[in-house]
Design an enzyme around this catalytic site. Structure first.
Site, PDB file in Angstrom:
ATOM      1  N   GLY A 275      45.457 -94.616 125.293  1.00 21.13           N
ATOM      2  CA  GLY A 275      44.019 -94.724 125.498  1.00 21.13           C
ATOM      3  C   GLY A 275      43.517 -93.318 125.733  1.00 21.13           C
ATOM      4  N   GLU A 276      42.948 -93.086 126.883  1.00 24.06           N
ATOM      5  CA  GLU A 276      42.443 -91.747 127.204  1.00 24.06           C
ATOM      6  C   GLU A 276      42.910 -91.406 128.625  1.00 24.06           C
ATOM      7  OE1 GLU A 276      41.004 -89.379 125.336  1.00 24.06           O
ATOM      8  OE2 GLU A 276      41.320 -88.318 127.223  1.00 24.06           O
TER       9      GLU A 276
ATOM     10  N   CYS B 293      51.723 -92.603 124.384  1.00 23.61           N
ATOM     11  CA  CYS B 293      50.583 -91.742 124.067  1.00 23.61           C
ATOM     12  C   CYS B 293      49.937 -91.222 125.359  1.00 23.61           C
ATOM     13  CB  CYS B 293      49.627 -92.473 123.129  1.00 23.61           C
ATOM     14  SG  CYS B 293      48.636 -91.340 122.180  1.00 23.61           S
TER      15      CYS B 293
ATOM     16  N   ARG C  65      48.120 -82.199 125.155  1.00 26.50           N
ATOM     17  CA  ARG C  65      47.248 -83.292 124.676  1.00 26.50           C
ATOM     18  C   ARG C  65      46.646 -82.964 123.313  1.00 26.50           C
ATOM     19  NH1 ARG C  65      42.635 -83.700 127.936  1.00 26.50           N
ATOM     20  NH2 ARG C  65      42.318 -85.752 127.001  1.00 26.50           N
TER      21      ARG C  65
ATOM     22  N   ARG D  82      45.465 -89.186 118.002  1.00 27.96           N
ATOM     23  CA  ARG D  82      45.185 -88.085 118.954  1.00 27.96           C
ATOM     24  C   ARG D  82      46.371 -87.952 119.925  1.00 27.96           C
ATOM     25  NH1 ARG D  82      41.392 -88.923 122.358  1.00 27.96           N
ATOM     26  NH2 ARG D  82      41.293 -91.149 121.987  1.00 27.96           N
TER      27      ARG D  82
ATOM     28  N   HIS E  59      51.995 -95.063 119.101  1.00 26.37           N
ATOM     29  CA  HIS E  59      51.553 -96.387 119.579  1.00 26.37           C
ATOM     30  C   HIS E  59      52.454 -97.485 119.010  1.00 26.37           C
ATOM     31  CE1 HIS E  59      47.548 -95.717 121.495  1.00 26.37           C
ATOM     32  NE2 HIS E  59      47.685 -94.551 120.889  1.00 26.37           N
TER      33      HIS E  59
ATOM     34  N   GLU F 214      52.746-100.442 119.863  1.00 27.42           N
ATOM     35  CA  GLU F 214      52.157-101.787 120.001  1.00 27.42           C
ATOM     36  C   GLU F 214      51.244-102.123 118.822  1.00 27.42           C
ATOM     37  OE1 GLU F 214      51.148 -99.100 121.340  1.00 27.42           O
ATOM     38  OE2 GLU F 214      48.960 -99.096 121.506  1.00 27.42           O
TER      39      GLU F 214
HETATM   40  N1  LIG Z   1      46.016 -92.515 121.646  1.00 25.93           N
HETATM   41  C1  LIG Z   1      46.078 -91.925 122.797  1.00 25.93           C
HETATM   42  O1  LIG Z   1      46.580 -92.448 123.811  1.00 25.93           O
HETATM   43  C2  LIG Z   1      45.476 -90.575 122.821  1.00 25.93           C
HETATM   44  C3  LIG Z   1      45.707 -89.808 124.097  1.00 25.93           C
HETATM   45  C4  LIG Z   1      44.505 -88.960 124.398  1.00 25.93           C
HETATM   46  N2  LIG Z   1      44.340 -87.936 123.418  1.00 25.93           N
HETATM   47  C5  LIG Z   1      44.641 -88.376 125.801  1.00 25.93           C
HETATM   48  O2  LIG Z   1      44.662 -87.221 125.960  1.00 25.93           O
HETATM   49  O3  LIG Z   1      44.730 -89.107 126.737  1.00 25.93           O
END
Ligand SMILES: NC(=O)CC[C@H](N)C(=O)O
EC number: 4.3.3.6
Length: 205
Positions: free
Chosen positions: A55-56, A87, A118, A150, A186, A188
């Site tokens: 996610g983020e 991720c 990141r 990402r 990912h 999943e």
């Molecule tokens: N798909 C992802 O989980 C991306 C990670 C995201 N770029 C981060 O820095 O958290």
């Protein structure tokens, strides 16, 4: 959609602060685990393992802070909880983040002796899918389809206890250190759940 039934097998939590929660829950259930969605520290009690989804990481760190969620995960991890970070989850598990400005002042889970950077594969537009041979998940002739969004890069491994399970573009992208498992991609997002099965096995060992 998630069912918690301790008689069904190992109990795996999915940290549900933000990100790909439902997909991990489905992958874990398909891998024989009972699943608990975890939003509060007390929901970590009694788990065999915990998935920290992608996610983020900066959003998750902000949401986690008021309830001290990452401190709680760290305590459980130190007490033996198996943790699988994908991720953004890998970023949160890493001992060191090379470009940590956006995460500065926020707790992370830590514990995995790697340095990550990141967004090192580029922006959303540079997201890609690749076929990866992954050690230990069975069927060596059938590579795992890995979706990178990402994604963080693992820049450095700082302990001989970290095993590299898979590499892409010459860099480690799936690693294991004791009861910690992490992937840049990912797992999943496809229907090939061998890495989740591996984690369920790790969590119950
Ligand atoms: N798909 C992802 O989980 C991306 C990670 C995201 N770029 C981060 O820095 O958290």
């Amino acid at each position: 959609m998630t069912v918690e039934d301790v008689s069904a097998g190992p109990l795996i939590g999915v940290l549900a602060l933000q990100g790909a929660v439902a997909e991990h829950a489905a992958a874990l259930q398909a891998s024989g685990a009972a699943v608990r969605i975890v939003r509060r520290p007390e929901e970590l009690d009694g788990l065999d393992g915990l998935v920290v989804p992608g996610g983020e990481s900066t959003a998750m760190a902000r949401i986690a802070a008021p309830v001290k969620m990452f401190e709680a995960v760290r305590e459980h991890r130190e007490a033996g909880l198996a943790v699988f970070g994908t991720c953004a989850g890998l970023i949160l598990l890493a001992e060191s983040v090379a470009d940590a400005q956006a995460l500065e002042g926020f707790e992370r889970i830590r514990g995995l002796d790697v340095v990550v950077r990141r967004n090192a594969y580029g922006s959303q537009l540079n997201s890609f899918t690749t076929k990866l041979p992954v050690q230990g998940i069975g069927e060596p002739d059938r590579p795992l389809e890995a979706v990178f969004i990402r994604a963080p890069v693992i820049e450095e491994i700082r302990s001989a206890d970290v095993d590299v399970l898979a590499e892409a573009q010459g860099r480690p992208v799936a690693v294991r250190q004791g009861r910690l498992l992490a992937a840049s991609f990912h797992p999943e997002l496809t229907s090939d759940y061998r890495l989740h099965q591996y984690f369920v096995g790790l969590a119950t060992s």
